[in-house]
Structure formats: C-alpha cells, structure tokens
Design an enzyme around this catalytic site. Sequence first.
Site, PDB file in Angstrom:
ATOM      1  N   SER A  56      14.498  20.990 -16.718  1.00 31.18           N
ATOM      2  CA  SER A  56      13.274  21.756 -16.940  1.00 31.18           C
ATOM      3  C   SER A  56      13.645  23.053 -17.642  1.00 31.18           C
ATOM      4  O   SER A  56      14.739  23.580 -17.462  1.00 31.18           O
ATOM      5  CB  SER A  56      12.624  22.055 -15.583  1.00 31.18           C
ATOM      6  OG  SER A  56      11.885  23.254 -15.639  1.00 31.18           O
ATOM      7  N   HIS A  96       0.841  -1.221   0.000  1.00 33.22           N
ATOM      8  CA  HIS A  96       0.000   0.000   0.000  1.00 33.22           C
ATOM      9  C   HIS A  96       0.868   1.261   0.000  1.00 33.22           C
ATOM     10  O   HIS A  96       0.419   2.322   0.445  1.00 33.22           O
ATOM     11  CB  HIS A  96      -0.963   0.037   1.192  1.00 33.22           C
ATOM     12  CG  HIS A  96      -1.766  -1.213   1.344  1.00 33.22           C
ATOM     13  ND1 HIS A  96      -3.056  -1.343   0.880  1.00 33.22           N
ATOM     14  CD2 HIS A  96      -1.454  -2.424   1.893  1.00 33.22           C
ATOM     15  CE1 HIS A  96      -3.512  -2.555   1.139  1.00 33.22           C
ATOM     16  NE2 HIS A  96      -2.550  -3.243   1.753  1.00 33.22           N
ATOM     17  N   LYS A 101      16.030  21.271 -11.616  1.00 33.90           N
ATOM     18  CA  LYS A 101      15.364  19.985 -11.830  1.00 33.90           C
ATOM     19  C   LYS A 101      16.212  18.919 -12.523  1.00 33.90           C
ATOM     20  O   LYS A 101      16.994  19.207 -13.416  1.00 33.90           O
ATOM     21  CB  LYS A 101      14.110  20.205 -12.680  1.00 33.90           C
ATOM     22  CG  LYS A 101      13.027  20.949 -11.944  1.00 33.90           C
ATOM     23  CD  LYS A 101      12.230  20.056 -11.034  1.00 33.90           C
ATOM     24  CE  LYS A 101      11.011  19.564 -11.788  1.00 33.90           C
ATOM     25  NZ  LYS A 101      10.237  18.645 -10.966  1.00 33.90           N
ATOM     26  N   GLU A 137       9.361   7.774 -17.123  1.00 31.90           N
ATOM     27  CA  GLU A 137       7.963   8.104 -17.433  1.00 31.90           C
ATOM     28  C   GLU A 137       7.609   7.614 -18.840  1.00 31.90           C
ATOM     29  O   GLU A 137       6.493   7.149 -19.084  1.00 31.90           O
ATOM     30  CB  GLU A 137       7.753   9.612 -17.294  1.00 31.90           C
ATOM     31  CG  GLU A 137       7.851  10.061 -15.829  1.00 31.90           C
ATOM     32  CD  GLU A 137       8.128  11.552 -15.673  1.00 31.90           C
ATOM     33  OE1 GLU A 137       7.897  12.320 -16.620  1.00 31.90           O
ATOM     34  OE2 GLU A 137       8.590  11.946 -14.576  1.00 31.90           O
TER      35      GLU A 137
END
Length: 461
Positions: free
Chosen positions: A283, A162, A289, A296
């Site tokens: 970024s 979880h 970043k 992804e």
Amino acid sequence: MTKNKNNRAIWGRRIKGTPSLLFQKVGSSIDIDKRLYKQDIAVSIAHVEMLFKQKIISFKVKNKIVYGLNRIEKEIIKKKFEFNKKYEDIHMNIEKRLFQIIGVEAGYIHTARSRNDQVITDFKIWIKSSTIEIKSIIDKIIKSILKLAEKNIKTIMPGFTHLKSAQAISFAHYLMAYVEMLNRDKKRFNDNLHNLDENPLGVAAISGTSFNIDRIYTSKKLKFKRPTNNSIDTISDRDFVLDFLYSSSVCSMHISRIAEDLIIWNSEGFRLINLSDKIVTGSSIMPQKKNPDLLEFLRGKSGVIYGNLLSMFTILKGLPLSYFKDLQDDKEIIFRSNDTLLDCLKIFDEIIKNISPNKKRMFELTNFGYITATDLADYLVKYHAMSFRDAYAKTANIVNLAEKKRKNLNQLTLKELKKIEPKLTKDVFRVFDLNYSVDSKKSYGGTAFGNIKKMIMKYKK
Ligand code: ARG
C-alpha cells in the site's frame, strides 16, 4: 481482368469518391484483424492449390501467387509489411501487396471466393489454435494444483457452507474441486473444437459459386472434418464465436470463484492460507500491507469476459441472415476475451505455485462451529438405532448444551452427554476426532483420504 492501381480501393472503378478519414477509421479493421495474417495466407494457399487442381487457374499463376503469399508472410513476420487502413482489412491488405509483388496475376486469387467465407475460415482456424493453447495452459494449472493437493491430503480445515463452518474437510479436497472445475472447462473448449470443425471456404458471398471448386479438398488441406452444408447459414453463422466466448466466460467465472475463496482465506479474519511475496502488493500509505491484488484481478476480469459474450449476443440478436458489417466486431471481441483469459490462466498458475496452507490456523479454526455435529448424529443413527431426524434433534440438544457450557463438543463429559442421550458410552468420543471425521466420508466423491489419493492418481494419469 481488372488492373488494380495500388493507390485505390479494389472497388475504385465502381465507387468513385474516397471515404472520409472518419469512415476509414471506423470501417477499417486492419489494426485488429492483422492478427489473422498467418491463417489468411494459409487459407489463400489452400484455395489457389484447389483452383489449380480443378483447372480453374494455371500452374504458373498458382505458383506465382503462392510465391507472393509466402513472401508477404515473411515480410509481416519481419515487420516489413505496411498495413494500410485504406485497404480495410487483412484480406485486402494482403491482396493489394500481392499485386505489388507478382503483378496482374494476383487478380486470380479471389476467383470463387468472397471475403465473407474467407474471414470466417481464417477466424475458425485462429480460434482452433487458440483453443488448443488454452487447453494446454489449463492442463498446466491442473498439474500445479495436483502437486499442491498431493502434499495436503491430511491437511484438515473446516469446509464452509454459507461461509459458516460446516464439516471437516481435507484441504486437498478443496483443491481437487478446482481440478474438477478446470477439467470441465477443458472439456467445454474441446467440444467447441468438434463443433466448429466445418470448412466455410467456398460458399463465397452468399450463394456458392459457379466454378467447379472442390470444397472437400480445401477442407482436408485446412484440417477441417468436412465442408459446411449451406452457403447462407455459413456466412451468417457466428455460433462458434459465441461458443468460445461462453467457454471463456465459464472458465473465468471458475477462476473468479476460486480467487474469492483464496482472498477470503488469506484475510486477517481467516488466515488459512499464506501468499508468497511474489503475488502480493503493498500500500502507498499503510506500510504493513500485503494485498492480494492479483487474486482481485482474477476475480474482476470475469466481468470483462462476460461483457464480451453479451456484446456478441447483442450484435447477433435480430440480425437478418447473412453477412453484415455488424459482424466485423466479432474479431475484436474474441481477441479481447482470449487475451484476458490467457493472462488470467497464466497468473492463476503462478498463484497456485505461490500459496501455502497455514495448517496450524486451519486446525485452530476447526475448534469453532461444532463441525463434528453431523458426525455425532450419524453415530447415533448407526450405533443407537435412531432415525436420522431423531439423531439430529438429540445432537441439536447436545450442541445447545455445549454452547451453554462454553465448551466444544469433545470437551463435554460423558455425564453431560448422557443427560441428553442416556444410551451413550465413552466410545462416542471418537466421532469428535477430525481425522476420523474426514476419513469417514468414504462415499464416492467424499473427502476421505483414500478417495482423494485415488482422484489425484486418476488425474495424474
Ligand atoms: N473485414 C470483414 C469482416 O471481418 C470481412 C468481410 C467483409 N465482407 C463484406 N461483405 N464487406 O467482417
């Protein structure tokens, strides 16, 4: 024999009008199925050799055709072959060119076959070789993972259920879970190889052929185990396409889940793994970043691959037997899934080579979430003769106490512990040791160090 004027379709005598450009554009598949040229030529060569062996065509005709086909293959490799939409697909583009090279004898090549059996024979051979390539890349990834696992047998981190800290785990045990997933993928692809191992060539359009062909001979030549049994089923069947798309879907789903693990572990909240600069992007506005874009990409592409599986299922649903133009899209769908999966696998291998665990942070995180609570309950069962439910209840009380005192379990004093279970002695403190905790899970498949070592050895072999 019909003369084939090269500027008209093979069916030009029967069908007088020329199709509109729009129809040519949608009806032609050459831009896609030209990828089958090697297979198509190999299949044609096996076919004419069989026709000659069976005395259906002469030695001279067979040799001329084989010569022409080999020349065409060279032309295509050297990019000197002109693919023409007017001739629809790879099969007719090659046949047209064969007429140009060897003349009227090219007219014998299509004896006792149809594009219906030709295309699936080509396609099965193509899928076979791609499946073998996929399997070998999966092997490479497994090797990369094993290397990382070997270095991290004693790297302890919280295992999550979880997404909440559950029990202490070796980082290598997580990695070995990925090996299991990929190994199943390999097996799944391998099963496909067995299932598609029947040769469609020779069933012709739908009913077989009146020529005395030898399908066992072409099966051997093309490295199929045996010929297919039923001509109608053969030209209708695209189960082997679904099998490939399904296996690709499952494999991409595995990669997607692993990518998500790594994305979460790399996030600021967790900081459990580092990604090297090779696999992150920046970024355009936020100078600080380092984003896990590639992970992804892997997470997202499973969606594209599932879509292809669903496309094929939808095309096949309710399609009467046998061949219909609907089926022509199978190639584009497979090629897209194949190319996407290959990209994903190669990227995934790069990623594995460019991640490292943040051991300090992993250890730090084990201090939260009372991850040795189950070890304590097990201890009460083993050393203080309790049922597991009683031990579970006692341990819950101890966790409540620790929470109230804002302490970890191992920071409670013996006096505090004894308040809840008077039988406890200072021996109990060993269960809070994480090495003890991990190494105690010696049941087969558990995270104990020795188990992991053995598994790594097994896979290395
Ligand atoms: N390009 C066609 C396909 O892939 C080949 C089979 C054509 N057969 C036919 N009866 N039109 O589906």
